[in-house]
Design an enzyme around this catalytic site. Structure first.
Site, PDB file in Angstrom:
ATOM      1  N   PRO A  65       0.830  -1.207   0.000  1.00 37.71           N
ATOM      2  CA  PRO A  65       0.000   0.000   0.000  1.00 37.71           C
ATOM      3  C   PRO A  65       0.868   1.262   0.000  1.00 37.71           C
ATOM      4  O   PRO A  65       1.832   1.345   0.759  1.00 37.71           O
ATOM      5  CB  PRO A  65      -0.774  -0.122   1.316  1.00 37.71           C
ATOM      6  CG  PRO A  65      -0.814  -1.595   1.598  1.00 37.71           C
ATOM      7  CD  PRO A  65       0.496  -2.119   1.108  1.00 37.71           C
TER       8      PRO A  65
ATOM      9  N   CYS B  28      14.540   4.095  -8.991  1.00 35.78           N
ATOM     10  CA  CYS B  28      14.137   5.160  -8.066  1.00 35.78           C
ATOM     11  C   CYS B  28      15.387   5.854  -7.530  1.00 35.78           C
ATOM     12  O   CYS B  28      16.375   5.198  -7.224  1.00 35.78           O
ATOM     13  CB  CYS B  28      13.353   4.516  -6.925  1.00 35.78           C
ATOM     14  SG  CYS B  28      13.121   5.595  -5.510  1.00 35.78           S
TER      15      CYS B  28
ATOM     16  N   ASP C 259      13.977  24.044 -16.897  1.00 35.15           N
ATOM     17  CA  ASP C 259      14.338  25.178 -16.052  1.00 35.15           C
ATOM     18  C   ASP C 259      14.513  26.467 -16.839  1.00 35.15           C
ATOM     19  O   ASP C 259      14.392  27.555 -16.268  1.00 35.15           O
ATOM     20  CB  ASP C 259      15.636  24.875 -15.283  1.00 35.15           C
ATOM     21  CG  ASP C 259      15.422  23.871 -14.167  1.00 35.15           C
ATOM     22  OD1 ASP C 259      14.257  23.643 -13.783  1.00 35.15           O
ATOM     23  OD2 ASP C 259      16.414  23.302 -13.677  1.00 35.15           O
TER      24      ASP C 259
ATOM     25  N   CYS D 286       7.541  11.848  -4.949  1.00 35.79           N
ATOM     26  CA  CYS D 286       6.248  11.151  -5.020  1.00 35.79           C
ATOM     27  C   CYS D 286       5.453  11.420  -3.749  1.00 35.79           C
ATOM     28  O   CYS D 286       4.319  11.891  -3.787  1.00 35.79           O
ATOM     29  CB  CYS D 286       6.475   9.652  -5.226  1.00 35.79           C
ATOM     30  SG  CYS D 286       7.761   8.965  -4.154  1.00 35.79           S
TER      31      CYS D 286
ATOM     32  N   TYR E 262      -4.847  -2.881   9.718  1.00 34.41           N
ATOM     33  CA  TYR E 262      -3.732  -1.915   9.692  1.00 34.41           C
ATOM     34  C   TYR E 262      -3.514  -1.277  11.078  1.00 34.41           C
ATOM     35  O   TYR E 262      -4.029  -0.204  11.351  1.00 34.41           O
ATOM     36  CB  TYR E 262      -4.099  -0.868   8.632  1.00 34.41           C
ATOM     37  CG  TYR E 262      -3.075   0.205   8.334  1.00 34.41           C
ATOM     38  CD1 TYR E 262      -1.731   0.073   8.640  1.00 34.41           C
ATOM     39  CD2 TYR E 262      -3.489   1.383   7.715  1.00 34.41           C
ATOM     40  CE1 TYR E 262      -0.825   1.077   8.330  1.00 34.41           C
ATOM     41  CE2 TYR E 262      -2.589   2.395   7.399  1.00 34.41           C
ATOM     42  CZ  TYR E 262      -1.260   2.228   7.728  1.00 34.41           C
ATOM     43  OH  TYR E 262      -0.367   3.223   7.422  1.00 34.41           O
TER      44      TYR E 262
ATOM     45  N   TYR F 156      -2.185   5.159  13.750  1.00 35.93           N
ATOM     46  CA  TYR F 156      -3.628   5.248  13.517  1.00 35.93           C
ATOM     47  C   TYR F 156      -4.400   4.484  14.609  1.00 35.93           C
ATOM     48  O   TYR F 156      -3.798   3.981  15.560  1.00 35.93           O
ATOM     49  CB  TYR F 156      -3.953   4.734  12.109  1.00 35.93           C
ATOM     50  CG  TYR F 156      -3.348   5.601  11.014  1.00 35.93           C
ATOM     51  CD1 TYR F 156      -3.571   6.978  10.988  1.00 35.93           C
ATOM     52  CD2 TYR F 156      -2.543   5.052  10.016  1.00 35.93           C
ATOM     53  CE1 TYR F 156      -3.021   7.783   9.990  1.00 35.93           C
ATOM     54  CE2 TYR F 156      -1.995   5.849   9.012  1.00 35.93           C
ATOM     55  CZ  TYR F 156      -2.236   7.207   9.000  1.00 35.93           C
ATOM     56  OH  TYR F 156      -1.696   7.995   8.016  1.00 35.93           O
TER      57      TYR F 156
HETATM   58  P1  ADP Z   1      16.971  21.330 -16.984  1.00 35.83           P
HETATM   59  O1  ADP Z   1      16.768  21.012 -15.530  1.00 35.83           O
HETATM   60  O2  ADP Z   1      15.913  22.211 -17.523  1.00 35.83           O
HETATM   61  O3  ADP Z   1      17.206  20.114 -17.813  1.00 35.83           O
HETATM   62  P2  ADP Z   1      19.813  21.949 -16.540  1.00 35.83           P
HETATM   63  O4  ADP Z   1      20.275  23.209 -15.923  1.00 35.83           O
HETATM   64  O5  ADP Z   1      19.902  20.702 -15.749  1.00 35.83           O
HETATM   65  O6  ADP Z   1      18.326  22.221 -17.056  1.00 35.83           O
HETATM   66  O7  ADP Z   1      20.608  21.686 -17.855  1.00 35.83           O
HETATM   67  C1  ADP Z   1      20.822  22.684 -18.788  1.00 35.83           C
HETATM   68  C2  ADP Z   1      22.021  22.281 -19.628  1.00 35.83           C
HETATM   69  O8  ADP Z   1      22.079  23.194 -20.724  1.00 35.83           O
HETATM   70  C3  ADP Z   1      23.352  22.391 -18.890  1.00 35.83           C
HETATM   71  O9  ADP Z   1      24.026  21.136 -18.967  1.00 35.83           O
HETATM   72  C4  ADP Z   1      24.115  23.467 -19.680  1.00 35.83           C
HETATM   73  O10 ADP Z   1      25.490  23.129 -19.821  1.00 35.83           O
HETATM   74  C5  ADP Z   1      23.449  23.444 -21.027  1.00 35.83           C
HETATM   75  N1  ADP Z   1      23.508  24.706 -21.779  1.00 35.83           N
HETATM   76  C6  ADP Z   1      23.131  25.936 -21.367  1.00 35.83           C
HETATM   77  N2  ADP Z   1      23.306  26.847 -22.364  1.00 35.83           N
HETATM   78  C7  ADP Z   1      23.802  26.168 -23.425  1.00 35.83           C
HETATM   79  C8  ADP Z   1      24.180  26.528 -24.763  1.00 35.83           C
HETATM   80  N3  ADP Z   1      24.048  27.764 -25.198  1.00 35.83           N
HETATM   81  N4  ADP Z   1      24.648  25.562 -25.572  1.00 35.83           N
HETATM   82  C9  ADP Z   1      24.751  24.273 -25.151  1.00 35.83           C
HETATM   83  N5  ADP Z   1      24.416  23.893 -23.915  1.00 35.83           N
HETATM   84  C10 ADP Z   1      23.944  24.804 -23.058  1.00 35.83           C
HETATM   85 FE1  SF4 Z   2      11.697   7.355  -6.381  1.00 38.90          FE
HETATM   86 FE2  SF4 Z   2       9.576   8.761  -5.577  1.00 38.90          FE
HETATM   87 FE3  SF4 Z   2      11.783  10.002  -6.440  1.00 38.90          FE
HETATM   88 FE4  SF4 Z   2      10.200   8.650  -8.133  1.00 38.90          FE
HETATM   89  S1  SF4 Z   2       9.689  10.483  -7.004  1.00 38.90           S
HETATM   90  S2  SF4 Z   2      12.409   8.631  -8.071  1.00 38.90           S
HETATM   91  S3  SF4 Z   2       9.563   6.961  -6.866  1.00 38.90           S
HETATM   92  S4  SF4 Z   2      11.576   8.697  -4.624  1.00 38.90           S
END
Ligand code: ADP
Ligand code: SF4
Length: 676
Positions: free
Chosen positions: A29, A340, A641, A346, A169, A174
């Protein structure tokens, strides 16, 4: 090597009372944030695990009666015929793949607040619950009789919904655990006092459940093999309960006293950590035993079964990260397992009252809503795609687009793939996060139509010259250096030679010594982990946070208490409810967020953990004047990001969604609702 043969013991059927599990993979569960609120989402998600080879698939905690209502967290329920229909959909989805369906009957006792049902909460004594200023009603003998009747009726409804395994349970604080507790149970009647009296209710529930449904359903019990802490139920008493009830249930599902360890993150708890506390039970009871341990290694699973520690490999998180883990082991495809990473994202979403999601498995929770399968995409891709950035967003998009048949090129400026994941996996306790990169690189390696170029920084002209049909910009984000964030809209004043570092500086190798103020306005793991790193390296660290504790969001991932304890044990000074006003050469100026009173603290260096700034300059240069041109927007997208700095889980999801959607008609996810 014949791997499937090697792991054959994991694929042997085993009887649990009147039913037989097809193999040893048992999804115990686990909470989903779906429960009674999202029945179709729940059924499809659980059914997917059965399709992936889990021999037993259980519900989350399933309320037996409106006096056990955990609103706003969406628990499962078997209160009435509507619930029976909803959960029957889950049982049916599980049966469709030959697995057994289990249901964990639950009464929250004093822990819940019954915010939706507005029924009085019930407890072995009248006491405050988990979070609301509401005390429970002390149960009298009539209440106990009623409770047993509700439990029996729910068991019958479980059978009607076609479940194969019905749980009792008595754990996790609980209602039934309250009765077992020496501290909570102060009754002087037949249900209180001696251990035999305190376990009377549990015994009655087991007997009555068996009597009600035992002809067709197995009766399981989820129990803490190490008790509930000395004041409640000592480890010795837990042993005595198990010895006394031994063969009464058909299966023992074992947990331990400390929930934060039982479902501990990889930062604090290793794979298989429960073994020393559960190992004695199988011998003692002679009944099949299941327990968890965040097992992702087939060899570790095999070892548990071979050594007679457990009969079933219990899993919540490994089954979330990879619903097809059993099939992959059987087919000798261990390298395809999406392991994982132990981040507990999660659990965090259930803690927030929203549906389950997973960092590693972006299809989790999207099986019904979006129609996503964790292993299949349609091979319909035509044309070329350039992905800039090989972080979690770029790598996920790359492997899915590759599987769809596009010609994919991924370029990253860094000399290693993985973006933030590779950088952060080097921080204390976060090594397993590297699995986000490793799984995706492993998939990409086997796709002839996906190329990865590292050490390739691309400018807008390079991208244009490359001439791909589609461009995905996944260039990530950088931590801000000016202190702006949740608590500050204006840049921080930095006087004289004041030194301010960001997490990126530390990730790039900076190791400040002397007196370091770590300033946290982010409230998740980054500031705590960096403080741990620097304090471990000999710096005198003062942890200053705008929050009331170290990383309050970590409470959602069951890490807050351990994070704060780790810093205290390292001698870190913690200052809460304080904002950073100014940085000077040898000190920082803080102010109280309530009174505004300012004070100076020594600081050779200030490390700020506030907002991140999207690294979207490439995207903006590419889109340029054409920002409003819809045709251009179709072929140039930013994901992860660089669009929205967020969790790694968001970046993986964004990469997945963009890759599924590229060149297809937009699809609005379906909306689940109660079936009336
Ligand atoms: P996300 O979490 O969105 O995947 P990250 O910050 O983990 O983003 O990864 C972004 C990647 O993009 C990094 O590895 C960085 O080196 C790469 N990066 C950023 N700008 C450039 C660019 N102009 N050309 C090539 N790679 C880039
Ligand atoms: Fe593991 Fe949960 Fe992280 Fe997924 S979100 S990788 S199941 S700990």
């Amino acid at each position: 090597m014949d791997t499937a043969g090697r792991y054959a013991p994991l694929f042997e059927p085993l009887a649990i009372g009147p039913v037989t599990a097809p193999n040893r993979f048992y999804q115990v569960p686990h909470c989903t944030g779906m429960g009674h609120a999202l029945p179709q989402t729940l059924a499809a998600m659980r059914g997917m695990k059965a399709e992936g080879g889990w021999g037993v698939v259980c519900t989350e905690y399933c309320s037996i009666h409106p006096s056990s209502d955990d609103h706003p967290w969406p628990f499962a329920a078997l209160w009435d015929d509507g619930d029976v229909r909803n959960l029957a959909a889950m049982a049916s989805a599980v049966h469709a793949h030959g697995a057994l369906a289990g249901v964990e009957l639950w009464h929250g006792g004093s822990s819940v607040a019954n915010l939706a049902s507005r029924a009085p909460t019930l407890g072995v004594r009248s006491t405050l619950g988990r979070s609301e200023p509401i005390q429970s009603q002390r149960m009298d003998r009539r209440d106990i009789r009623e409770f047993r009747r509700w439990h029996r009726a729910a068991a019958l409804r479980a059978r009607q919904a076609d479940f194969d395994i019905v749980y009792v349970y008595p754990t996790h604080g609980y209602l039934v655990a309250e009765f077992l507790s020496r501290a909570s149970n102060t009754r002087s009647d037949a249900y209180g006092g001696t251990l035999a009296n305190r376990m009377r209710l549990l015994r009655e529930l087991l007997e009555e459940t068996r009597e009600a449904v035992g002809d067709r359903c197995a009766v399981a019990v989820r129990f803490s093999a190490s008790g509930h802490g000395d004041e409640h139920l000592s480890a010795d008493e837990a042993h005595d309960v198990i010895a006394a009830l031994g063969a009464l249930p058909d299966l023992w599902d074992l947990v331990i006293a400390d929930y934060d360890e039982e479902m501990g993150s990889s930062r604090f708890v290793r794979q298989g950590a429960l073994e020393d506390r559960i190992a004695y039970v199988r011998q003692l009871t002679g009944r099949p035993v299941v327990s968890v341990g965040r097992f992702t290694s087939p060899d570790a699973m095999l070892s548990q079964v071979r050594r007679g520690i457990v009969d079933f490999i219990g899993a919540a998180r490994p089954s979330i990260a990879d619903p097809f883990l059993p099939h992959k082991i059987r087919e000798g495809r261990s390298e395809d397992i999406r392991e994982c990473i132990g981040c507990n994202i999660c659990y965090a979403h259930n803690s927030r009252g929203s549906a389950l999601r997973c960092t590693q498995n972006p299809t989790m929770g999207e099986e019904w809503r979006s129609g996503w399968h964790p292993e299949h995409v349609t091979r319909d891709g035509a044309g070329s795609v350039l992905i800039v950035g090989a972080g979690p967003a770029g790598l996920e998009a790359g492997q899915i687009l590759g599987k769809r048949g596009f010609q994919v090129t991924i370029a990253d400026a860094a000399t290693e793939a993985g973006g933030r994941v590779s950088r952060e996996a080097r921080l204390p306790g976060l090594a397993e996060w590297g699995r986000v990169r490793d799984y995706r690189l492993g998939q990409i390696e086997r796709l002839a139509n996906v190329e990865l170029h590292l050490g390739s920084r691309l400018e807008a002209a390079d991208v244009r010259e490359f001439g791909a049909d589609h461009v995905l910009v996944a260039t990530g984000s950088r931590w801000r250096r000016d202190g702006r964030g949740r608590s500050r809209s204006q840049p921080l004043a930095i006087a004289g030679d004041g030194r301010v570092l960001t997490p990126d500086d530390v990730l790039d190798g900076a190791r400040p010594t002397g007196t370091v103020v770590v300033y946290d306005d982010d409230h998740y793991y980054m500031a705590a982990v960096l403080a741990e790193l620097l304090a471990g390296g000999g710096a005198r660290v003062r942890f200053v946070t705008t929050a009331g504790s170290v990383g309050p969001w970590l409470a959602n991932t069951a890490e807050q208490a351990r994070s704060q304890r780790a810093l205290l044990e390292l001698g870190v000074t913690i200052e809460v409810s304080s904002s950073l006003e100014r940085v000077a050469a040898d000190h920082a100026v803080l102010s109280c967020i309530y009174t505004g009173a300012v004070r100076e603290v020594a600081a050779d260096v200030v490390l700020t953990v506030t907002d991140r700034e999207p690294e979207d300059s490439l995207y903006r240069a590419l889109v340029g004047e054409r920002e409003t041109d819809e045709a251009a927007a179709e072929t140039i997208q930013r994901i992860g990001d660089c669009l929205q700095p967020a969790l790694i889980a968001h970046a993986v999801y964004a990469g997945h969604r963009a890759a599924r959607g590229l060149g297809t008609a937009p699809r609005v996810p379906a909306r689940d609702r109660l079936v009336l």
